[in-house]
Design an enzyme around this catalytic site. Structure first.
Site, PDB file in Angstrom:
ATOM      1  N   CYS A 173      28.244 -19.961  35.902  1.00  0.00           N
ATOM      2  CA  CYS A 173      27.553 -20.630  37.011  1.00  0.00           C
ATOM      3  C   CYS A 173      28.423 -20.878  38.227  1.00  0.00           C
ATOM      4  O   CYS A 173      29.643 -20.997  38.143  1.00  0.00           O
ATOM      5  CB  CYS A 173      27.039 -22.008  36.633  1.00  0.00           C
ATOM      6  SG  CYS A 173      26.321 -22.154  35.048  1.00  0.00           S
TER       7      CYS A 173
ATOM      8  N   GLY B  74      27.267 -15.941  39.210  1.00  0.00           N
ATOM      9  CA  GLY B  74      26.005 -15.934  38.483  1.00  0.00           C
ATOM     10  C   GLY B  74      24.961 -15.214  39.293  1.00  0.00           C
ATOM     11  O   GLY B  74      24.646 -15.654  40.402  1.00  0.00           O
TER      12      GLY B  74
ATOM     13  N   ASN C  60      28.022 -26.570  35.590  1.00  0.00           N
ATOM     14  CA  ASN C  60      28.864 -25.397  35.379  1.00  0.00           C
ATOM     15  C   ASN C  60      29.783 -25.714  34.213  1.00  0.00           C
ATOM     16  O   ASN C  60      30.573 -26.647  34.293  1.00  0.00           O
ATOM     17  CB  ASN C  60      29.680 -25.106  36.645  1.00  0.00           C
ATOM     18  CG  ASN C  60      30.615 -23.922  36.474  1.00  0.00           C
ATOM     19  OD1 ASN C  60      30.472 -23.119  35.541  1.00  0.00           O
ATOM     20  ND2 ASN C  60      31.583 -23.788  37.376  1.00  0.00           N
ATOM     21  N   GLY C  61      29.650 -24.943  33.127  1.00  0.00           N
ATOM     22  CA  GLY C  61      30.485 -25.195  31.954  1.00  0.00           C
ATOM     23  C   GLY C  61      29.703 -25.009  30.679  1.00  0.00           C
ATOM     24  O   GLY C  61      28.696 -24.286  30.667  1.00  0.00           O
TER      25      GLY C  61
ATOM     26  N   TYR D 147      40.266 -13.544  37.021  1.00  0.00           N
ATOM     27  CA  TYR D 147      39.101 -12.713  37.306  1.00  0.00           C
ATOM     28  C   TYR D 147      37.929 -13.422  37.982  1.00  0.00           C
ATOM     29  O   TYR D 147      37.332 -12.885  38.896  1.00  0.00           O
ATOM     30  CB  TYR D 147      38.623 -12.061  36.008  1.00  0.00           C
ATOM     31  CG  TYR D 147      37.315 -11.364  36.116  1.00  0.00           C
ATOM     32  CD1 TYR D 147      37.206 -10.131  36.766  1.00  0.00           C
ATOM     33  CD2 TYR D 147      36.151 -11.936  35.599  1.00  0.00           C
ATOM     34  CE1 TYR D 147      35.983  -9.491  36.877  1.00  0.00           C
ATOM     35  CE2 TYR D 147      34.921 -11.304  35.707  1.00  0.00           C
ATOM     36  CZ  TYR D 147      34.836 -10.087  36.343  1.00  0.00           C
ATOM     37  OH  TYR D 147      33.635  -9.456  36.465  1.00  0.00           O
TER      38      TYR D 147
HETATM   39  N1  LIG Z   1      36.160  -8.143  48.095  1.00  0.00           N
HETATM   40  C1  LIG Z   1      36.843  -8.378  46.992  1.00  0.00           C
HETATM   41  N2  LIG Z   1      38.071  -7.906  46.835  1.00  0.00           N
HETATM   42  C2  LIG Z   1      38.740  -8.129  45.704  1.00  0.00           C
HETATM   43  N3  LIG Z   1      38.216  -8.813  44.685  1.00  0.00           N
HETATM   44  C3  LIG Z   1      36.995  -9.289  44.812  1.00  0.00           C
HETATM   45  C4  LIG Z   1      36.252  -9.113  45.963  1.00  0.00           C
HETATM   46  N4  LIG Z   1      35.062  -9.709  45.820  1.00  0.00           N
HETATM   47  C5  LIG Z   1      35.070 -10.242  44.583  1.00  0.00           C
HETATM   48  N5  LIG Z   1      36.235  -9.993  43.987  1.00  0.00           N
HETATM   49  C6  LIG Z   1      36.658 -10.331  42.644  1.00  0.00           C
HETATM   50  O1  LIG Z   1      36.233  -9.274  41.802  1.00  0.00           O
HETATM   51  C7  LIG Z   1      35.426  -9.719  40.752  1.00  0.00           C
HETATM   52  C8  LIG Z   1      34.342  -8.739  40.454  1.00  0.00           C
HETATM   53  O2  LIG Z   1      34.546  -7.523  41.029  1.00  0.00           O
HETATM   54  P1  LIG Z   1      34.505  -6.083  40.356  1.00  0.00           P
HETATM   55  O3  LIG Z   1      35.781  -5.702  39.781  1.00  0.00           O
HETATM   56  O4  LIG Z   1      34.012  -5.232  41.447  1.00  0.00           O
HETATM   57  O5  LIG Z   1      33.405  -6.088  39.271  1.00  0.00           O
HETATM   58  P2  LIG Z   1      33.538  -6.288  37.711  1.00  0.00           P
HETATM   59  O6  LIG Z   1      32.888  -7.612  37.472  1.00  0.00           O
HETATM   60  O7  LIG Z   1      32.765  -5.177  37.131  1.00  0.00           O
HETATM   61  O8  LIG Z   1      34.989  -6.246  37.398  1.00  0.00           O
HETATM   62  C9  LIG Z   1      34.972 -11.068  41.199  1.00  0.00           C
HETATM   63  O9  LIG Z   1      34.734 -11.936  40.145  1.00  0.00           O
HETATM   64  C10 LIG Z   1      36.068 -11.556  42.099  1.00  0.00           C
HETATM   65  O10 LIG Z   1      37.081 -12.206  41.443  1.00  0.00           O
HETATM   66 MG   LIG Z   2      36.556  -5.327  37.892  1.00  0.00          MG
END
Ligand SMILES: Nc1ncnc2c1ncn2[C@@H]1O[C@H](COP(=O)(O)OP(=O)(O)O)[C@@H](O)[C@H]1O
Ligand SMILES: [Mg+2]
Ligand SMILES: Nc1ncnc2c1ncn2[C@@H]1O[C@H](COP(=O)(O)OP(=O)(O)O)[C@@H](O)[C@H]1O
Ligand SMILES: Nc1ncnc2c1ncn2[C@@H]1O[C@H](COP(=O)(O)OP(=O)(O)O)[C@@H](O)[C@H]1O
Ligand SMILES: Nc1ncnc2c1ncn2[C@@H]1O[C@H](COP(=O)(O)OP(=O)(O)O)[C@@H](O)[C@H]1O
Ligand code: SF4
Ligand code: SF4
Ligand code: SF4
Ligand code: SF4
Ligand SMILES: [Mg+2]
Ligand SMILES: [Mg+2]
Ligand SMILES: [Mg+2]
Lengths: 463, 463, 463, 463
Positions: B10, B36, B110-111, B250
């Protein structure tokens, strides 16, 4: 969001000889989505008749399973469409499908016919009726009037009347035909999936559907694909070719190969050359993502200035938003880009973008970076100033709206509030492609079609 | 696409004291969309009653102007929802809004409440009725049963019963209340727009709406926002805090600042540390975009290996696609990523991703790179092997599906067909955040709540 | 269109023991669509859990094949809903499904609980939380608080607390329970399809699904349907019954049989009695279609005046329309009804309708008939003047908006511009049903619940 | 539902000189909805250009406020469309709008061109392209090829080439033109709203928009409406007129006046004549509602047998339904009609319908009445046996599917299981309209166009 980019007007694709033809065209159009996002259509032949399905919006939203299932047959062609403001209508959506004296024919078109008005008026006086304003309908009418006995001759004769940019794919019940104008403005690629043949605007579409690259359709070439195989014709007089250099700068995807060059490599070379021509003493170099990324890598490589992702591009860009009553600074740009303060603050920054159209977006970006704490912001553009409109299938503002057409570089720098501003030089750019025959009219005003017959420059667009 | 990532469950946001409250929450949710994507809701108070609007899909698709206009009032809270497979229903969509003895109350969460089943059973035996399966309904019930005379005491008493992870925003007709669990698993940020107050999961949401960062809500803190101003309470016993380190790896956006650190800087430090711990002799280093980009920049910086964008991420990712009858190799990954052949071919490549869950995606990526001509592919992961499920608000597969839980690193390397594979070490990772009190249970099995009362590990999830 | 009718608030249906249960309930709801057109829902039990699907709009538009397929199981209950202006929301849509101490339970309700506010306040003080404003949620709470060991006792005990009108169908994982309040305000019919049992509001729903009529659930009866068969309980003290006479006048379909009488026959008797009480010298008698048709046939039969279809009812009624800028006379009524000039012109006409609420519609009809050339227009109403609101599940305007509450019959006649006006007398009406124990409170003010305990008349509704 | 009726193929309307033109046309199309329910379109002129909006479905569902607002201008024409199975596509939806040598022109068409194939082939050979399969496109092509200098001459010349049935409305930027074929198969009415002029298929459309009836367009008349006023031309040779008698029997609304007769009165006369020709000793006479109602009133009047509403027509007819797994007897008919058992049981019944096509519906109705307890069921049809297909704009099954074409009346009676069956005689029918020049080809095979040039009978339709 305010329109502040040149826009490609179409992506096209065709598959001959695969029972999954429409599905493959659909995936190819998805890979070509960046070439047109306002509408899409696919026509299919089951060897008895042609069927077409069209819609407004993105490919993945238009073509649901039930619609794709209606498109049975082993030949299919498709089209992604960019529409100019206001006319978001199905009427002009391609493929156009029509019954003529030689049978049923479908057509998709990437480009722009410079003498469309002349041809249309001539055809109308001669009794033709027009139910759309698309160039494609003109081509079909020329074929119907050609008095030729077969489709191939009818096409050959008709396209000789056309001036301008046209990469075309025709489909009849049993045939698929690809064709590029003699100047070769727009790309068209031939590929193969197992025993079937494929035509696409860019190689990235081949990649998605596991297609093998065969070769590009040559400028002025007409390629006929039937159950018997492939045959080539050259219906035009030979001329010097003029592929659109802007495809490398911005339109094409960086993972594509077109005009026998890798977009990525060219784009990186632009960046290196830009660094060579317009160095600057700075702490970091950052791209305006995503279109500025590859040139920025080149800039960083040549200059040795560290590359950082100082602006983050939102993944959900592309939808319309409801702005709040209280105004938000740089709202339009913020929906798309957000600065990373820890990267920006206190730094002298080079920021690289592919082009400047009106200047409004660049101005917002520079201000946003300064508010995020940048000490200096140096804007570098990986193409020359865009001073002239394009008449070859790209949607550009009129001359008066092109900031580089009416302002000096120093004036632009002031307007966008940058500490310095430099563009890639025309010579530098052409060096990178090792060929000066590319079209560069939007930078230089040297319109290839104007050179030939004085007819290329369309004054109406200048209003 | 097959689920091959940990998923944040979330994003939450709230605005107090702005006549445009719902609109600002809507934009904040758009900036938090990555937390989300399956549904969203906004509740609003006009000081007389609460109103709520919810929907399935993306924020920009749910909230059209007509819907936002119905949400008048100057207090609003909202929620982005990730839904586990199959149950894509409005039923569990938040905010939950209910009438209780103390008036109307709305809540976003959220949690994940670790002792939800125990509490739910207890409440049901005591005569409660449940119309959803969300943890939030439990919290509202605890409040209704609390016998307290005011909302603040009711919340204080109720949240003391909760074990697990919870960043919460409550709203009544005249109040907004933010709260973080004592371990502080999930972030919650306090900001200001002119004279109104804002609560958001990440600072990137503040950026979009021109909000000023004030400070983070502290673990165990409860903050009450009324027309009179802001007051803090600490309803919990003080414990060692355990913010989720995976937010840095991530979940969070790289342009956010959470847990008093810049995500971008931490992510880059992970990359540098990874290069230090697991160097490799290679020609280029490339990210798995976009989540791998920043760590890759760190890897490149430390190792000196040139950074390239060897994989291009499609801009239109996120929709469902109709696969063709004939199978396409690596179809799922190809819809998202395409290799740049000119960059890859003939090179020894380091490819950096944030994590490996099942391994299926990594395997496809390695194969795709090899088919594009890579001489060697060395996979580097900017976090330790994920061996344990998370019970604190992240959707993870069961242990048996986590490849690192059942395989050695060498076995994983073989499975993904890489020439070498290395993960960041646990120590290396913790070094980068200069604090070993962060939660790292999904890597180490050291569940913070389990440590406290032996109740944190939910055996049901292991089925 | 302006609201100018009393409105039934619901239709309900249930099927026990047919693998096609949800589909049959869906068809039953279609046959009961006239009892509620704003929303519908169906809950289903597959003997392991309950699932529910709801939507806004008409039954046939909500339940597509894909949705019905999700409702697998052999027990299902459903509900059609009329919603009062403004609150067109899914929140109050039934069935309500909840988990309580005795398991999962679903509920649909036709009627209105007179003491809902009292019960709700009591439950809320006692710690209950409410997520809707529907009476059904009160009933579920009473069950959850009842301290009974089984569903049947919990229901028995709970419904004893209710005052007002309620025909209910409950469903658990293995049981279906039907129940009528002791006054029997609203109908509920028991039927059979092969070996499965069916509960529906009107017999017309049995007809559509080929169901066989067994009998009516009696006022105060609770019927439990399980795999073992059918059992009856009588949880209430015996009282004099008061079925709603307005069901005969207007709500029920003329092809239904309810309260052990044929609606058609009663409606025709009303017409005959009206002719007997209020004759007029005229050329033709015409109905306000469709609700006035059957009474008009009775009027024609008794009076000998020829019956004609002088007003034609549009088949596409029920959608919203965009009115043109220039005003159209009687627009609201014209979208529904159009006079046949050749039938009307030059004639002395009796026009029969079932009731007059505000008088605005009748006024437009009379004017429209005069403009079509009628020499005289005599309005006859097949029920007494409606002077009081209903508190038993019918949506009525407040007293001040009921024209008969504030005006004499002569004043109404003047307002609607008729040459004469007559209503059926209360005695005449009761004669036709051969029973004076029917509820007729909206005509007489004699509220059955008020008589019993002084609690039936809800002053709040009079505001 | 199985197709068991003749179907009208279109309703058309036009307004000239009212700033609300599109809105009035929209309401007129709503009143003409019974003439075509599969799609609709409206074109509008703002005196500078033409704009068109089309959609699939019902008028009220297609034209939302936002769409109507796009149709600004004071001239508008519109069309309701019936589509033959399978081709539910926008492609053939009218109005067709095209640019030709004489400017822009829009066209709507009610009828069917008998020599369409011949004309189309001729045009195609001559270089025309066709993007639809509609007759209207042929007419536009003829105009474009006509070599005439103005629209009026172009139309005059073009329509002289047409054989068959055509009521047309043309629109240019400044003109509206109405036209009926010389036989006058389909109606077209001229009316007035204040100072603007209106053309509609039936007078019921005038009634809804407060329009005043002026007169019918005469067979073979072409009426030109401009700012200067109205002018009439007669481009055809004078022939005996043949209006479609089936308009009276079934297609037109009973509240309309067409062909200078009141539909209601003619329909009632059919019923009286039927009673005279085919009396029966019975207790009651009932209609198959709603199309059978008026003839039934005539039958009742002449015979003295009491009229009852023994079958009730569901108000929500017209949507698709999901049939349950277990079969329901007479399901298709039951969704539309339900018998009133108290009216039917134990009675000898005459049931009157307008026509029998395949016989399947009549069979289900008779069986349903018997199951409801009817002692005898006597079917009476208020038109002669339909033995031949129509080529004049009505969608009819092929001859082999018309039960009266392949069976004797006694065989039909057996098939539908009635106790007796009688049709109105051809002579009786023609007596009622006091004119034998009406088209009655579907009963008699006497095709008006065949009589003239042997070209009227289209053998392809007989496959
Ligand atoms: N413009 C961006 N550049 C780098 N990282 C991003 C950007 N936008 C979002 N993110 C990060 O990347 C994650 C998701 O991106 P992505 O790798 O494309 O998809 P996946 O979820 O399949 O790994 C997000 O949770 C965020 O942390
Ligand atoms: Mg990715
Ligand atoms: N993943 C990618 N990385 C880098 N460039 C990309 C990527 N995807 C598309 N592009 C290029 O970027 C262009 C558009 O991207 P972007 O800069 O985000 O939007 P804008 O059109 O507003 O400049 C495309 O036309 C294409 O050339
Ligand atoms: N086919 C029918 N014939 C006669 N009465 C009908 C029919 N269908 C429904 N009804 C009755 O008519 C009522 C509504 O019909 P109508 O008069 O058309 O609308 P309104 O609600 O505006 O009065 C229904 O509640 C029902 O009692
Ligand atoms: N309110 C009405 N009363 C009587 N006839 C009607 C009415 N409305 C339409 N009609 C006539 O009935 C025809 C269609 O009605 P109906 O019998 O209900 O359906 P079907 O097309 O199945 O026979 C219309 O074409 C029209 O002539
Ligand atoms: S004018 Fe510019 S954009 Fe147009 S074709 Fe030439 S180079 Fe390309
Ligand atoms: S277990 Fe992992 S994902 Fe879950 S809170 Fe702890 S660090 Fe974060
Ligand atoms: S008050 Fe009128 S409508 Fe209500 S239950 Fe009694 S009779 Fe029926
Ligand atoms: S054939 Fe029949 S339906 Fe067709 S125009 Fe003649 S009378 Fe009408
Ligand atoms: Mg860009
Ligand atoms: Mg009525
Ligand atoms: Mg009918």
């Amino acid at each position: 969001m305010v329109f502040d980019k040149f826009h490609e007007e179409c992506g096209i694709a065709g598959v001959f000889g695969d029972k999954d033809a429409a599905n493959l065209v659909y995936l190819a159009l998805y890979a070509l989505q960046h070439r047109g996002q306002e509408g899409a259509g696919i026509a299919c032949s089951d060897r008895r008749s042609l069927r077409v399905e069209k819609g407004l919006g993105l490919v993945a939203d238009i073509f649901k399973r039930s619609i794709l299932e209606r498109l049975s047959g082993d030949i299919a062609i498709g089209h992604n469409r960019y529409s100019t403001a206001g006319e978001n209508h199905l009427k002009n959506t391609q493929p156009i499908v029509a019954d003529i004296n030689l049978g049923s024919v479908a057509l998709v078109h990437n480009g722009n016919i410079v003498n469309a008005d002349v041809l249309r008026n001539e055809l109308v006086s001669d009794g033709a009726i027009f139910t759309s304003t698309s160039d494609s309908e003109i081509i079909i009418h020329l074929m119907a009037k050609s008095n030729e006995k077969n489709i191939i001759d009818a096409i050959s004769k008709s396209v000789q009347r056309l001036k301008g940019a046209f990469s075309l794919i025709f489909m009849t019940e049993n045939m698929m035909i690809g064709l590029r104008d003699p100047f070769g403005f727009r790309p068209l690629i031939l590929g193969r999936i197992r025993s079937s043949h494929v035509l696409v605007s860019e190689t990235c579409a081949l990649d998605l559907i596991d297609g093998e690259f065969i070769r590009e359709i040559e400028p002025g070439e007409m390629i006929i694909i039937t159950d018997e195989g492939i045959v080539s014709y050259y219906p035009f007089e030979k001329v010097e070719i003029h592929p659109c250099i802007f495809e490398f700068i911005y339109f094409a995807r960086p993972d594509s190969r077109i005009f026998n060059r890798d977009v990525y490599e060219i784009r990186k070379a632009f960046g290196r050359k830009l660094a060579e021509e317009s160095p600057v003493d700075a702490d970091i170099v950052i791209p305006v993502p995503d279109s500025g990324i590859v040139a920025t890598l080149g800039y960083s490589e040549y200059s040795g200035i560290p590359y950082e992702m100082g602006l983050i591009r939102n993944h959900y860009v592309g939808r319309t938003f409801i702005e709040p009553a209280q105004s938000i600074r740089h709202f339009g740009v913020k929906l798309k880009l957000n600065p990373v303060k820890s990267v920006i603050a206190g730094k002298r920054i080079v920021v690289v973008d592919d082009s400047i159209v009106r200047g409004t977006t660049s101005r917002k970006i520079v201000k946003m970076l300064k508010e995020a704490g940048a000490k200096e912001v140096h804007m570098r553009i990986s193409s020359p100033p865009t001073k002239f409109p394009c008449f070859y299938g790209i949607d550009t503002p009129t001359r008066s709206e092109l900031i580089a057409s009416t302002h000096t570089i120093e004036e632009i720098r002031k307007y966008i509030t940058a500490d310095s501003l430099a563009y890639l030089s025309l010579e530098g750019m052409l060096d990178c492609v090792e060929n000066s025959s590319f079209c560069h009219a939007c930078f230089s005003g040297a319109y290839p079609t104007l050179h030939k017959d004085g007819n290329g420059y369309n004054p109406k667009s200048e209003v």
